[in-house]
Design a protein around this motif. Structure first.
Motif, PDB file in Angstrom:
ATOM      1  N   HIS A 340       0.852  -1.185   0.000  1.00 15.26           N
ATOM      2  CA  HIS A 340       0.000   0.000   0.000  1.00 15.26           C
ATOM      3  C   HIS A 340       0.889   1.236   0.000  1.00 15.26           C
ATOM      4  O   HIS A 340       1.206   1.803   1.049  1.00 15.26           O
ATOM      5  CB  HIS A 340      -0.894  -0.030   1.252  1.00 15.26           C
ATOM      6  N   PRO A 341       1.338   1.678  -1.182  1.00 17.99           N
ATOM      7  CA  PRO A 341       2.290   2.787  -1.240  1.00 17.99           C
ATOM      8  C   PRO A 341       1.676   4.162  -1.029  1.00 17.99           C
ATOM      9  O   PRO A 341       2.400   5.120  -0.741  1.00 17.99           O
ATOM     10  CB  PRO A 341       2.873   2.660  -2.648  1.00 17.99           C
ATOM     11  N   ARG A 342       0.380   4.283  -1.180  1.00 24.62           N
ATOM     12  CA  ARG A 342      -0.243   5.611  -1.083  1.00 24.62           C
ATOM     13  C   ARG A 342       0.038   6.228   0.285  1.00 24.62           C
ATOM     14  O   ARG A 342      -0.121   5.603   1.321  1.00 24.62           O
ATOM     15  CB  ARG A 342      -1.751   5.519  -1.314  1.00 24.62           C
ATOM     16  N   GLY A 343       0.457   7.490   0.264  1.00 24.75           N
ATOM     17  CA  GLY A 343       0.705   8.190   1.504  1.00 24.75           C
ATOM     18  C   GLY A 343       2.021   7.831   2.171  1.00 24.75           C
ATOM     19  O   GLY A 343       2.227   8.132   3.344  1.00 24.75           O
ATOM     20  N   HIS A 344       2.934   7.195   1.434  1.00 27.25           N
ATOM     21  CA  HIS A 344       4.193   6.778   2.057  1.00 27.25           C
ATOM     22  C   HIS A 344       5.048   7.993   2.425  1.00 27.25           C
ATOM     23  O   HIS A 344       4.892   9.083   1.877  1.00 27.25           O
ATOM     24  CB  HIS A 344       4.966   5.836   1.114  1.00 27.25           C
ATOM     25  N   ASP A 345       5.952   7.774   3.381  1.00 27.41           N
ATOM     26  CA  ASP A 345       6.826   8.832   3.877  1.00 27.41           C
ATOM     27  C   ASP A 345       8.173   8.883   3.156  1.00 27.41           C
ATOM     28  O   ASP A 345       8.824   9.929   3.115  1.00 27.41           O
ATOM     29  CB  ASP A 345       7.077   8.647   5.378  1.00 27.41           C
ATOM     30  N   GLN A 346       8.591   7.741   2.621  1.00 25.61           N
ATOM     31  CA  GLN A 346       9.904   7.670   1.988  1.00 25.61           C
ATOM     32  C   GLN A 346       9.914   6.532   0.992  1.00 25.61           C
ATOM     33  O   GLN A 346       9.247   5.501   1.200  1.00 25.61           O
ATOM     34  CB  GLN A 346      10.977   7.415   3.060  1.00 25.61           C
ATOM     35  N   HIS A 347      10.616   6.699  -0.113  1.00 26.28           N
ATOM     36  CA  HIS A 347      10.837   5.580  -1.017  1.00 26.28           C
ATOM     37  C   HIS A 347      12.314   5.523  -1.370  1.00 26.28           C
ATOM     38  O   HIS A 347      12.997   6.542  -1.471  1.00 26.28           O
ATOM     39  CB  HIS A 347       9.958   5.648  -2.266  1.00 26.28           C
ATOM     40  N   VAL A 361      12.100  -0.609  -5.965  1.00 22.03           N
ATOM     41  CA  VAL A 361      11.897   0.506  -5.042  1.00 22.03           C
ATOM     42  C   VAL A 361      11.095   0.010  -3.847  1.00 22.03           C
ATOM     43  O   VAL A 361      10.093  -0.698  -4.015  1.00 22.03           O
ATOM     44  CB  VAL A 361      11.149   1.669  -5.734  1.00 22.03           C
ATOM     45  N   ALA A 362      11.534   0.373  -2.639  1.00 21.09           N
ATOM     46  CA  ALA A 362      10.814   0.030  -1.411  1.00 21.09           C
ATOM     47  C   ALA A 362      10.229   1.293  -0.810  1.00 21.09           C
ATOM     48  O   ALA A 362      10.783   2.395  -0.970  1.00 21.09           O
ATOM     49  CB  ALA A 362      11.745  -0.647  -0.416  1.00 21.09           C
ATOM     50  N   TYR A 363       9.097   1.145  -0.101  1.00 20.59           N
ATOM     51  CA  TYR A 363       8.364   2.275   0.451  1.00 20.59           C
ATOM     52  C   TYR A 363       8.213   2.119   1.956  1.00 20.59           C
ATOM     53  O   TYR A 363       7.928   1.024   2.459  1.00 20.59           O
ATOM     54  CB  TYR A 363       6.973   2.366  -0.191  1.00 20.59           C
ATOM     55  N   ARG A 364       8.378   3.238   2.669  1.00 19.73           N
ATOM     56  CA  ARG A 364       8.205   3.260   4.123  1.00 19.73           C
ATOM     57  C   ARG A 364       7.038   4.169   4.491  1.00 19.73           C
ATOM     58  O   ARG A 364       6.922   5.288   3.993  1.00 19.73           O
ATOM     59  CB  ARG A 364       9.464   3.790   4.804  1.00 19.73           C
ATOM     60  N   THR A 365       6.181   3.677   5.371  1.00 22.32           N
ATOM     61  CA  THR A 365       5.135   4.490   5.977  1.00 22.32           C
ATOM     62  C   THR A 365       5.262   4.333   7.480  1.00 22.32           C
ATOM     63  O   THR A 365       5.125   3.230   8.003  1.00 22.32           O
ATOM     64  CB  THR A 365       3.733   4.059   5.515  1.00 22.32           C
ATOM     65  N   GLY A 366       5.564   5.424   8.171  1.00 19.99           N
ATOM     66  CA  GLY A 366       5.845   5.315   9.597  1.00 19.99           C
ATOM     67  C   GLY A 366       7.105   4.508   9.809  1.00 19.99           C
ATOM     68  O   GLY A 366       8.134   4.758   9.184  1.00 19.99           O
ATOM     69  N   ASP A 367       7.012   3.492  10.654  1.00 23.57           N
ATOM     70  CA  ASP A 367       8.192   2.658  10.921  1.00 23.57           C
ATOM     71  C   ASP A 367       8.096   1.300  10.245  1.00 23.57           C
ATOM     72  O   ASP A 367       8.811   0.368  10.599  1.00 23.57           O
ATOM     73  CB  ASP A 367       8.378   2.468  12.435  1.00 23.57           C
ATOM     74  N   ARG A 368       7.209   1.180   9.257  1.00 22.56           N
ATOM     75  CA  ARG A 368       6.975  -0.103   8.604  1.00 22.56           C
ATOM     76  C   ARG A 368       7.273  -0.055   7.114  1.00 22.56           C
ATOM     77  O   ARG A 368       7.095   0.976   6.458  1.00 22.56           O
ATOM     78  CB  ARG A 368       5.517  -0.546   8.793  1.00 22.56           C
ATOM     79  N   THR A 391       4.110 -10.075   6.998  1.00 24.21           N
ATOM     80  CA  THR A 391       4.407 -10.258   8.420  1.00 24.21           C
ATOM     81  C   THR A 391       4.595  -8.931   9.154  1.00 24.21           C
ATOM     82  O   THR A 391       4.920  -8.922  10.348  1.00 24.21           O
ATOM     83  CB  THR A 391       5.675 -11.113   8.598  1.00 24.21           C
ATOM     84  N   GLY A 392       4.386  -7.816   8.447  1.00 20.44           N
ATOM     85  CA  GLY A 392       4.500  -6.522   9.099  1.00 20.44           C
ATOM     86  C   GLY A 392       5.907  -6.174   9.530  1.00 20.44           C
ATOM     87  O   GLY A 392       6.137  -5.604  10.601  1.00 20.44           O
ATOM     88  N   THR A 393       6.873  -6.495   8.708  1.00 20.74           N
ATOM     89  CA  THR A 393       8.277  -6.282   9.050  1.00 20.74           C
ATOM     90  C   THR A 393       8.589  -4.796   9.246  1.00 20.74           C
ATOM     91  O   THR A 393       8.234  -3.972   8.401  1.00 20.74           O
ATOM     92  CB  THR A 393       9.173  -6.842   7.932  1.00 20.74           C
ATOM     93  N   PRO A 394       9.269  -4.450  10.342  1.00 17.20           N
ATOM     94  CA  PRO A 394       9.683  -3.050  10.530  1.00 17.20           C
ATOM     95  C   PRO A 394      10.648  -2.614   9.438  1.00 17.20           C
ATOM     96  O   PRO A 394      11.411  -3.423   8.903  1.00 17.20           O
ATOM     97  CB  PRO A 394      10.380  -3.073  11.903  1.00 17.20           C
ATOM     98  N   TRP A 395      10.608  -1.337   9.119  1.00 17.62           N
ATOM     99  CA  TRP A 395      11.473  -0.793   8.080  1.00 17.62           C
ATOM    100  C   TRP A 395      12.947  -1.066   8.375  1.00 17.62           C
ATOM    101  O   TRP A 395      13.718  -1.408   7.487  1.00 17.62           O
ATOM    102  CB  TRP A 395      11.219   0.700   7.959  1.00 17.62           C
ATOM    103  N   THR A 396      13.339  -0.936   9.616  1.00 13.55           N
ATOM    104  CA  THR A 396      14.747  -1.100   9.969  1.00 13.55           C
ATOM    105  C   THR A 396      15.239  -2.522   9.775  1.00 13.55           C
ATOM    106  O   THR A 396      16.443  -2.759   9.715  1.00 13.55           O
ATOM    107  CB  THR A 396      14.982  -0.695  11.433  1.00 13.55           C
ATOM    108  N   ALA A 397      14.318  -3.469   9.665  1.00 11.75           N
ATOM    109  CA  ALA A 397      14.713  -4.871   9.503  1.00 11.75           C
ATOM    110  C   ALA A 397      14.752  -5.295   8.046  1.00 11.75           C
ATOM    111  O   ALA A 397      15.068  -6.444   7.735  1.00 11.75           O
ATOM    112  CB  ALA A 397      13.752  -5.786  10.263  1.00 11.75           C
ATOM    113  N   THR A 398      14.448  -4.386   7.136  1.00 13.91           N
ATOM    114  CA  THR A 398      14.455  -4.733   5.717  1.00 13.91           C
ATOM    115  C   THR A 398      15.762  -4.317   5.070  1.00 13.91           C
ATOM    116  O   THR A 398      16.520  -3.498   5.593  1.00 13.91           O
ATOM    117  CB  THR A 398      13.303  -4.032   4.974  1.00 13.91           C
ATOM    118  N   ALA A 399      15.984  -4.853   3.907  1.00 15.65           N
ATOM    119  CA  ALA A 399      17.187  -4.485   3.161  1.00 15.65           C
ATOM    120  C   ALA A 399      17.175  -3.019   2.785  1.00 15.65           C
ATOM    121  O   ALA A 399      18.222  -2.411   2.552  1.00 15.65           O
ATOM    122  CB  ALA A 399      17.300  -5.339   1.897  1.00 15.65           C
ATOM    123  N   ALA A 400      15.976  -2.416   2.738  1.00 14.76           N
ATOM    124  CA  ALA A 400      15.887  -1.012   2.366  1.00 14.76           C
ATOM    125  C   ALA A 400      16.629  -0.132   3.359  1.00 14.76           C
ATOM    126  O   ALA A 400      17.142   0.928   3.001  1.00 14.76           O
ATOM    127  CB  ALA A 400      14.423  -0.588   2.289  1.00 14.76           C
TER     128      ALA A 400
END
Length: 422
Positions: A340-347, A361-368, A391-400
């Motif tokens: 769900h990329p709409r409204g993302h904070d960072q890509h 391209v990966a997208y972050r919304t909040g901390d996810r 699984t709702g992986t946090p952004w910090t745990a992804t390769a992004a």
């Protein structure tokens, strides 16, 4: 109510898949499918691609063959529109005067193309939209070498039609009021890539402008399109591809909650005995914590399976919590995305080369992690990312998180609503 039929209003992909799933899950009762169009249920995504190009003809669009449909034992009411519903009495009103009782109702009436008011367009020959088979049948013979097509709106329908028309030798001008196509939802990286790709294939992309009027030639045919920057673009045909409107007017006065779609809970239930599926359904997505209405073919099919289960097993319903998937093919490059990329904070450009049309391209919304999009890459590339989203992986745990040096500047977020103009 067990002696009353299940009524599906909308002979769409979502509606027909719901009916088929009910049969597969053991429902042996009467099953009525009501469809406003006279055509047997057909697939819509190919309309802007294989069908407009001439590679496919109407029979190939069919979702099921006549024999396959017959085995479902459906009471098909094609060419008949629903005009109202009374949930208290469990009655659907049809435009032929029928009052159709139901035990359970599935609303699958989809959307229609938005038709903005454009000065000079009313009554002018050569103004098109593209949502139905009849729309595509009207536009297809107009797309040939040397013709001039102006497309208003650079969403999926607009950009796919532009790519198809260019392959047929049509001169195409693509008009988009935003600074970049798709940028509101997918960000400047993808928007810039698509803009460059279309220009490289000969499309005259005009961004940051809107249409202010249409000039007609003698005989009432389209002659030119007027833009907000004062320019005039000559045209033989104009395609209005500026989004869609949910088909919910027939629900007015029913007491059902309608707000840019039929509002449902996480189980796709709008009211006791009333469910919604497909493009018309706005439901609460428990994983993303947002109200969504998703206009993509995969979503309609997945939602239909959940609705069929929940209709037959209201004592043990399943929440509809998919990882949304959508894709588009343009100039031989497939873009596919999960989430769900709409409204993302960072890509973030995680890997690949924009110039070669192969990137992720990966997208972050909040901390996810909220979404991922790949262009020109095999499906297996996205599998671990889909699992991370599921699984709702946090952004910090992804390769992004390790690719911050390639991070794209955050763009202005758009409130989560629906994704049909992604």
């Amino acid at each position: 109510m067990s002696d009353r039929p299940v009524v599906v209003v909308g002979a769409s992909a979502g509606g027909l898949t719901t009916a088929a799933a009910l049969r597969r899950l053991g429902y042996a009762g009467r099953l009525v499918v009501v469809g406003a169009e006279p055509h047997p249920p057909y697939d819509r995504p190919p309309l802007s691609k294989q069908f407009l190009s001439g590679a496919w003809d109407p029979p190939r669009l069919a979702l099921r063959s006549p024999a396959e449909t017959q085995t479902l034992g459906l009471d098909m009411r094609l060419g008949t529109a629903a005009t109202g519903v009374n949930p208290a009495e469990r009655l659907v009103h049809l435009d032929d005067g029928t009052r159709l009782p139901y035990g359970s109702l599935v609303v699958a009436t989809g959307v229609r193309a938005r038709r903005p008011s454009v000065p000079g367009a009313d009554g002018t020959d050569g103004i098109h939209v593209l949502r139905t088979l009849d729309d595509a049948l009207a536009l297809r013979p107009r797309l040939r070498t040397g013709r001039r097509l102006v497309i208003v709106g650079a969403g999926f329908a607009g950009t796919e039609t532009a790519a198809t028309a260019r392959a047929l030798g049509v001169e195409v001008t693509l008009v988009e009021r935003s600074a970049l196509p798709f940028a509101r939802v997918l960000g400047d990286t993808v928007g810039g890539f698509l803009t460059r790709t279309h220009r490289e294939h000969g499309v005259d992309v005009r961004t940051g402008v809107s249409v202010t009027g249409v000039q007609s030639r003698p005989g009432g045919r389209v002659g030119a399109v007027l833009l907000s920057d004062g320019s005039i673009v000559r045209a033989d045909d104009v395609l209005l591809a500026v989004g869609s409107v949910p088909n919910t007017e027939w629900l007015d006065g029913s007491g059902l909650d309608v707000a840019d779609g039929l509002v449902c809970d996480r189980f796709c239930v709008a009211a006791p005995g009333v469910y919604a599926v497909g493009d018309v359904a706005r439901w609460h997505h428990p994983r993303f914590g947002a109200s969504m209405r998703v206009e993509h073919r995969t979503n309609a099919a997945e939602q239909a399976l959940t609705v069929a289960h929940n209709l037959l097993h209201p004592d043990r319903p399943r929440p509809f919590a998919p990882v949304p998937y959508f894709w588009t093919d343009q100039y031989g490059v497939r873009l596919q995305a999960y989430g769900h990329p709409r409204g993302h904070d960072q890509h973030v450009l995680v890997e690949g080369d924009l110039a070669r049309g192969r990137f992720l391209v990966a997208y972050r919304t909040g901390d996810r992690l909220s979404a991922v999009l790949a262009a020109g890459l095999p499906p297996r590339t996205l599998r671990p990312w889909r699992e991370a989203l599921a699984t709702g992986t946090p952004w910090t745990a992804t390769a992004a998180a390790t690719a911050s040096a390639r991070s794209v500047a955050p763009h202005t977020a758009v409130p989560a609503a629906h994704m049909e103009d992604a």
